[in-house]
Design a protein around this motif. Structure first.
Motif, PDB file in Angstrom:
ATOM      1  N   LEU A 248     -23.944   2.947  30.083  1.00  6.11           N
ATOM      2  CA  LEU A 248     -22.835   3.797  29.478  1.00  6.11           C
ATOM      3  C   LEU A 248     -23.428   4.125  28.098  1.00  6.11           C
ATOM      4  CD1 LEU A 248     -19.542   2.163  30.713  1.00  6.11           C
ATOM      5  CD2 LEU A 248     -20.917   4.126  31.646  1.00  6.11           C
ATOM      6  N   THR A 249     -23.042   5.336  27.582  1.00  2.00           N
ATOM      7  CA  THR A 249     -23.499   5.512  26.052  1.00  2.00           C
ATOM      8  C   THR A 249     -22.510   4.870  25.044  1.00  2.00           C
ATOM      9  OG1 THR A 249     -21.901   7.378  25.942  1.00  2.00           O
ATOM     10  CG2 THR A 249     -24.161   7.849  26.863  1.00  2.00           C
ATOM     11  N   THR A 250     -22.993   4.766  23.828  1.00  2.00           N
ATOM     12  CA  THR A 250     -21.752   4.270  23.001  1.00  2.00           C
ATOM     13  C   THR A 250     -20.582   4.920  22.664  1.00  2.00           C
ATOM     14  OG1 THR A 250     -23.801   3.463  21.702  1.00  2.00           O
ATOM     15  CG2 THR A 250     -21.755   3.617  20.531  1.00  2.00           C
ATOM     16  N   SER A 251     -20.792   6.200  22.829  1.00  2.00           N
ATOM     17  CA  SER A 251     -19.466   7.184  22.748  1.00  2.00           C
ATOM     18  C   SER A 251     -18.581   6.829  24.021  1.00  2.00           C
ATOM     19  CB  SER A 251     -19.841   8.472  22.837  1.00  2.00           C
ATOM     20  OG  SER A 251     -18.489   9.348  22.699  1.00  2.00           O
ATOM     21  N   MET A 252     -19.184   6.539  25.039  1.00  2.00           N
ATOM     22  CA  MET A 252     -18.368   6.239  26.352  1.00  2.00           C
ATOM     23  C   MET A 252     -17.673   5.026  26.179  1.00  2.00           C
ATOM     24  SD  MET A 252     -21.033   7.879  29.221  1.00  2.00           S
ATOM     25  CE  MET A 252     -20.189   7.155  30.920  1.00  2.00           C
ATOM     26  N   LEU A 253     -18.476   4.088  25.682  1.00  2.00           N
ATOM     27  CA  LEU A 253     -17.838   2.706  25.550  1.00  2.00           C
ATOM     28  C   LEU A 253     -16.675   2.459  24.541  1.00  2.00           C
ATOM     29  CD1 LEU A 253     -21.103   0.383  25.692  1.00  2.00           C
ATOM     30  CD2 LEU A 253     -19.366   0.338  27.239  1.00  2.00           C
ATOM     31  N   ASN A 254     -16.821   3.341  23.367  1.00  2.00           N
ATOM     32  CA  ASN A 254     -15.725   3.594  22.420  1.00  2.00           C
ATOM     33  C   ASN A 254     -14.505   3.907  23.176  1.00  2.00           C
ATOM     34  OD1 ASN A 254     -16.770   2.338  20.104  1.00  2.00           O
ATOM     35  ND2 ASN A 254     -18.101   4.101  19.507  1.00  2.00           N
ATOM     36  N   ASP A 255     -14.846   5.331  23.842  1.00  2.00           N
ATOM     37  CA  ASP A 255     -13.771   5.910  24.342  1.00  2.00           C
ATOM     38  C   ASP A 255     -12.977   5.017  25.375  1.00  2.00           C
ATOM     39  OD1 ASP A 255     -14.272   8.158  22.984  1.00  2.00           O
ATOM     40  OD2 ASP A 255     -15.461   9.213  24.668  1.00  2.00           O
ATOM     41  N   TRP A 256     -13.559   4.522  26.205  1.00  2.97           N
ATOM     42  CA  TRP A 256     -13.112   3.461  27.099  1.00  2.97           C
ATOM     43  C   TRP A 256     -12.002   2.376  26.267  1.00  2.97           C
ATOM     44  CZ3 TRP A 256     -12.851  -1.828  27.554  1.00  2.97           C
ATOM     45  CH2 TRP A 256     -12.021  -2.490  28.755  1.00  2.97           C
ATOM     46  N   ALA A 257     -12.591   1.726  25.209  1.00  3.00           N
ATOM     47  CA  ALA A 257     -12.049   0.501  24.788  1.00  3.00           C
ATOM     48  C   ALA A 257     -10.939   1.156  23.919  1.00  3.00           C
ATOM     49  CB  ALA A 257     -12.937   0.004  23.642  1.00  3.00           C
ATOM     50  N   GLU A 258     -10.816   2.233  23.052  1.00  2.00           N
ATOM     51  CA  GLU A 258     -10.005   2.627  22.398  1.00  2.00           C
ATOM     52  C   GLU A 258      -8.595   3.366  23.237  1.00  2.00           C
ATOM     53  OE1 GLU A 258     -11.889   5.447  19.885  1.00  2.00           O
ATOM     54  OE2 GLU A 258     -13.171   4.034  19.035  1.00  2.00           O
ATOM     55  N   ASN A 259      -9.170   3.824  24.139  1.00  2.00           N
ATOM     56  CA  ASN A 259      -7.973   4.530  25.302  1.00  2.00           C
ATOM     57  C   ASN A 259      -7.199   3.330  25.881  1.00  2.00           C
ATOM     58  OD1 ASN A 259      -8.489   7.035  24.768  1.00  2.00           O
ATOM     59  ND2 ASN A 259     -10.181   7.278  26.516  1.00  2.00           N
ATOM     60  N   LYS A 260      -7.983   2.322  26.243  1.00  2.00           N
ATOM     61  CA  LYS A 260      -7.388   1.124  26.759  1.00  2.00           C
ATOM     62  C   LYS A 260      -6.388   0.385  25.641  1.00  2.00           C
ATOM     63  CE  LYS A 260      -7.015  -2.372  29.761  1.00  2.00           C
ATOM     64  NZ  LYS A 260      -6.391  -2.094  30.991  1.00  2.00           N
ATOM     65  N   LEU A 261      -6.992   0.199  24.647  1.00  2.00           N
ATOM     66  CA  LEU A 261      -6.170  -0.384  23.681  1.00  2.00           C
ATOM     67  C   LEU A 261      -5.104   0.520  22.975  1.00  2.00           C
ATOM     68  CD1 LEU A 261      -8.676  -2.359  21.390  1.00  2.00           C
ATOM     69  CD2 LEU A 261      -7.188  -3.096  23.210  1.00  2.00           C
ATOM     70  N   ASN A 262      -5.205   1.673  23.072  1.00  2.00           N
ATOM     71  CA  ASN A 262      -4.129   2.787  22.610  1.00  2.00           C
ATOM     72  C   ASN A 262      -2.989   3.031  23.795  1.00  2.00           C
ATOM     73  OD1 ASN A 262      -4.427   3.246  19.757  1.00  2.00           O
ATOM     74  ND2 ASN A 262      -6.365   4.853  20.378  1.00  2.00           N
ATOM     75  N   SER A 263      -3.577   2.519  24.837  1.00  3.30           N
ATOM     76  CA  SER A 263      -2.321   2.888  26.208  1.00  3.30           C
ATOM     77  C   SER A 263      -1.259   1.699  25.826  1.00  3.30           C
ATOM     78  CB  SER A 263      -2.972   2.404  27.328  1.00  3.30           C
ATOM     79  OG  SER A 263      -3.622   1.342  27.531  1.00  3.30           O
ATOM     80  N   ARG A 264      -1.484   0.595  25.110  1.00  5.11           N
ATOM     81  CA  ARG A 264      -0.592  -0.328  24.795  1.00  5.11           C
ATOM     82  C   ARG A 264       0.277   0.135  23.716  1.00  5.11           C
ATOM     83  NH1 ARG A 264      -1.201  -6.026  22.085  1.00  5.11           N
ATOM     84  NH2 ARG A 264       0.828  -7.124  22.763  1.00  5.11           N
ATOM     85  N   PHE A 265      -0.104   0.370  22.673  1.00  9.06           N
ATOM     86  CA  PHE A 265       0.364   1.037  21.583  1.00  9.06           C
ATOM     87  C   PHE A 265      -0.546   1.893  20.851  1.00  9.06           C
ATOM     88  CE2 PHE A 265      -1.189  -2.531  19.442  1.00  9.06           C
ATOM     89  CZ  PHE A 265      -1.403  -2.418  18.427  1.00  9.06           C
ATOM     90  N   ASP A 266      -0.124   3.055  20.271  1.00 12.22           N
ATOM     91  CA  ASP A 266      -1.113   4.014  19.769  1.00 12.22           C
ATOM     92  C   ASP A 266      -1.328   3.199  18.029  1.00 12.22           C
ATOM     93  OD1 ASP A 266      -2.033   6.085  17.889  1.00 12.22           O
ATOM     94  OD2 ASP A 266      -1.630   7.468  19.586  1.00 12.22           O
ATOM     95  N   HIS A 267      -2.693   2.904  17.837  1.00  8.31           N
ATOM     96  CA  HIS A 267      -2.750   2.323  16.537  1.00  8.31           C
ATOM     97  C   HIS A 267      -2.612   3.280  15.351  1.00  8.31           C
ATOM     98  CE1 HIS A 267      -4.507  -0.644  19.194  1.00  8.31           C
ATOM     99  NE2 HIS A 267      -4.886  -1.445  18.328  1.00  8.31           N
ATOM    100  N   ALA A 268      -2.805   4.477  15.541  1.00  9.33           N
ATOM    101  CA  ALA A 268      -2.637   5.502  14.302  1.00  9.33           C
ATOM    102  C   ALA A 268      -1.030   5.447  14.065  1.00  9.33           C
ATOM    103  CB  ALA A 268      -3.017   6.755  14.653  1.00  9.33           C
ATOM    104  N   ASN A 269      -0.115   5.505  15.078  1.00  9.38           N
ATOM    105  CA  ASN A 269       1.189   5.444  14.816  1.00  9.38           C
ATOM    106  C   ASN A 269       1.753   4.288  14.288  1.00  9.38           C
ATOM    107  OD1 ASN A 269       1.257   7.998  16.144  1.00  9.38           O
ATOM    108  ND2 ASN A 269       1.863   7.436  17.963  1.00  9.38           N
TER     109      ASN A 269
END
Length: 534
Positions: A248-269
């Motif tokens: 996987l590309t670095t971008s793909m890994l970042n997308d997966w991890a951030e989506n996974k963690l934000n699915s629990r709670f949106d870190h920006a909010n």
């Protein structure tokens, strides 16, 4: 030539493993421990002592037991997956007793000086001076394993917080924090959202009037309980995932991890969104932080701009007043005052080959163990460092030339600075499986997946798809343990044992795929693995 004598400095998790590794290689260890007991950081003390590590009463480990044990001594199956510090200390006592390590430890003995002998270039020996009960004693050792850790010197950057000296409330480093009772009814600012900062903020919020969690860069918050309720590291830290990451590309890994963690709670909010992507940002582990933020017990704030006598003013222009207490959870630095000239062996950038050996010594008879921040468990990491170091001491493993080691150090430092920028928190960081496999290759104990697949497909499947537990590094090579295979094949049962304390209804098997499909995946994974190594 007689048996080589090795000084082990410190009887915490790194020191205990180092003693055991010395004995495995036929070396004669003498461990010097400044306190009156083993455990180091993981032995809770009611009061903070100068020069000693310190934890708060409620500390629970962030890595699960199957990933955190010594490689030839599984943690009892009835112990919880994430152990309280008292349970980890109990395990360390069991380990020390089982392998008869205590007789090699000199308690209440401080190492006050470590110096090269005049003939060091030829002998590689060290003069060590210790002090016990006011009496100094001199020793000569053929090797030194520094296992004193890096959680004794608090990093307290007061110069970065204007006005703190005129603040009339109470302020201190999180190292001094023990329990929340004394902060009942107080308004508390916790600075730093690392593991300690998040833990302290959550615990204080039960008793304090209000807790404000100040963060300069934000953090991605992981939780211990992962998919299907399994420990996070047992699900993520697998060889299959390690191979998958390389496709996987670095971008793909970042997308997966951030989506996974934000699915629990949106870190920006929640005010925790880092400015940089996941792979370039701070990560903290805390299951309860979002619950306490959403309930208002914790209010997330940006970095503190300045303090007044009674208030904290933040960089977004907001202020909180009154503030009664400020706790700096700002990490640690390290020092080794027993070296006559510390800069000769280690600098402030921790220039060590593979995080263990100083590259410019004439003889490789000094090693640092545990001076690393793995994204994973420290016990097996430090143990593997010691297994390699003791084989180097004995002459069974050779180091590259000083020039090659310095090139390797510079290359890794450049990569880390590019990934994280210059940061004390990240100067010791290593990716877990990648680093463990590097150490294992250097020590000659890395498991061979192709040979396992041919000789023991059942074991190969668990090694590849299952959690990369420490037992894998006892399957082959020096220090091979006859119980490693069984430990690996029964590890899932030990994960579930402390959870199934009541009636258990049948559910889906952890391994949901048919055997033929798993074998196909193993073969494909091995092909990718071989290609990635070429």
């Amino acid at each position: 030539m007689g048996q080589k004598k090795v000084a082990v400095i410190g009887a915490g998790i790194s020191g205990l493993g180092a003693i055991k590794c010395c004995l495995e290689e036929g070396l004669e260890p003498t461990c010097f421990e400044k306190s009156d007991d083993i455990g180091g950081l993981w032995r809770f003390r009611e009061k903070t002592e100068d020069g000693a590590p310190s934890i708060y009463r409620s500390v629970t480990i962030n890595t699960s037991k199957e990933m955190s044990c010594f490689s030839d001594f599984p943690i009892p199956d009835h112990f919880p997956n994430y152990m309280h510090n008292s349970q980890l200390l109990e395990y360390l006592r069991m380990y020390a007793t089982h392998f008869d390590l205590l007789k090699h430890i000199s308690f209440q003995t401080e190492v006050v000086s470590v110096r090269k002998r005049p003939d060091f270039p030829s002998s590689g020996q060290w003069d060590v001076t210790t002090e016990a009960a006011g009496k100094k004693e001199s020793h000569v050792f053929d090797g030194i394993l520094v296992c004193s850790g890096h959680h004794t010197e608090p990093h307290l950057p007061l110069d970065s917080f204007p006005g703190i000296n005129r603040f009339k409330g109470h302020y201190f480093h999180s190292r001094e924090y023990k329990s929340p009772e004394e902060f009942a009814g107080k308004r508390v600012v916790v600075i730093g959202v690392g593991n300690s900062g998040a833990d302290v903020a959550v615990e204080l919020s039960h008793t304090a009037k209000q807790v404000f969690l100040s963060t300069r860069q934000g953090a991605w918050i992981w939780n211990r309980v992962w998919d299907a309720g399994y420990p996070m590291d047992t699900v993520l830290f697998t060889r299959f995932n390690e191979v998958l990451k390389k496709t996987l590309t670095t971008s793909m890994l970042n997308d997966w991890a951030e989506n996974k963690l934000n699915s629990r709670f949106d870190h920006a909010n929640y005010g925790l969104q880092p400015q940089k992507r996941f792979l370039n940002s701070q990560v903290s582990i805390n299951d309860n932080l979002p619950n306490h933020i959403i309930s208002g017990r914790i209010v997330v704030k940006p970095n503190v701009k300045e303090f007044t006598e009674s208030a904290a003013v933040f960089e977004d222009g907001s202020a909180e007043e009154p503030v009664d207490v400020v706790i700096f959870a700002t990490g640690y630095t390290f020092s080794f005052p027993f070296f006559e000239k510390p800069a000769e062996v280690i600098d402030d950038q921790v220039s060590l080959f593979s995080r263990v050996f100083p590259p410019t010594l004439e003889r490789p008879t000094l090693a640092f163990v545990g001076l690393v921040q793995p994204v994973g468990a420290l016990i097996p990491t430090a143990e593997l460092q010691s297994r390699w170091a003791t084989r180097v001491f004995k002459g069974l493993c050779k180091l590259p030339s000083a020039e090659d080691m310095m090139v390797d150090i510079a290359r890794k430092r450049e990569a880390m600075e590019k990934r994280f920028a210059q940061s004390p928190r990240h100067c010791l960081q290593e990716d877990y499986i990648k680093y463990m496999d590097r150490l294992a290759s250097l020590a000659g104990v890395k498991p061979s997946l192709p040979s396992l697949l041919l000789s023991d497909p059942k074991l190969a499947r668990e090694v590849f798809f299952g959690p990369c537990t420490p037992y894998q590094y006892r399957l082959q090579g020096p220090g091979r343990w006859a119980g490693a295979r069984r430990a690996i094949l029964t590890q899932r049962g030990r994960i579930l044992k402390p959870l199934r304390t009541g009636p258990v209804r049948s559910g889906p098997n952890l391994s949901r795929w048919p055997s033929w499909f798993m074998c196909l995946c193993v073969g494909a994974g091995l092909l990718l693995f071989v290609r990635s190594c070429c």
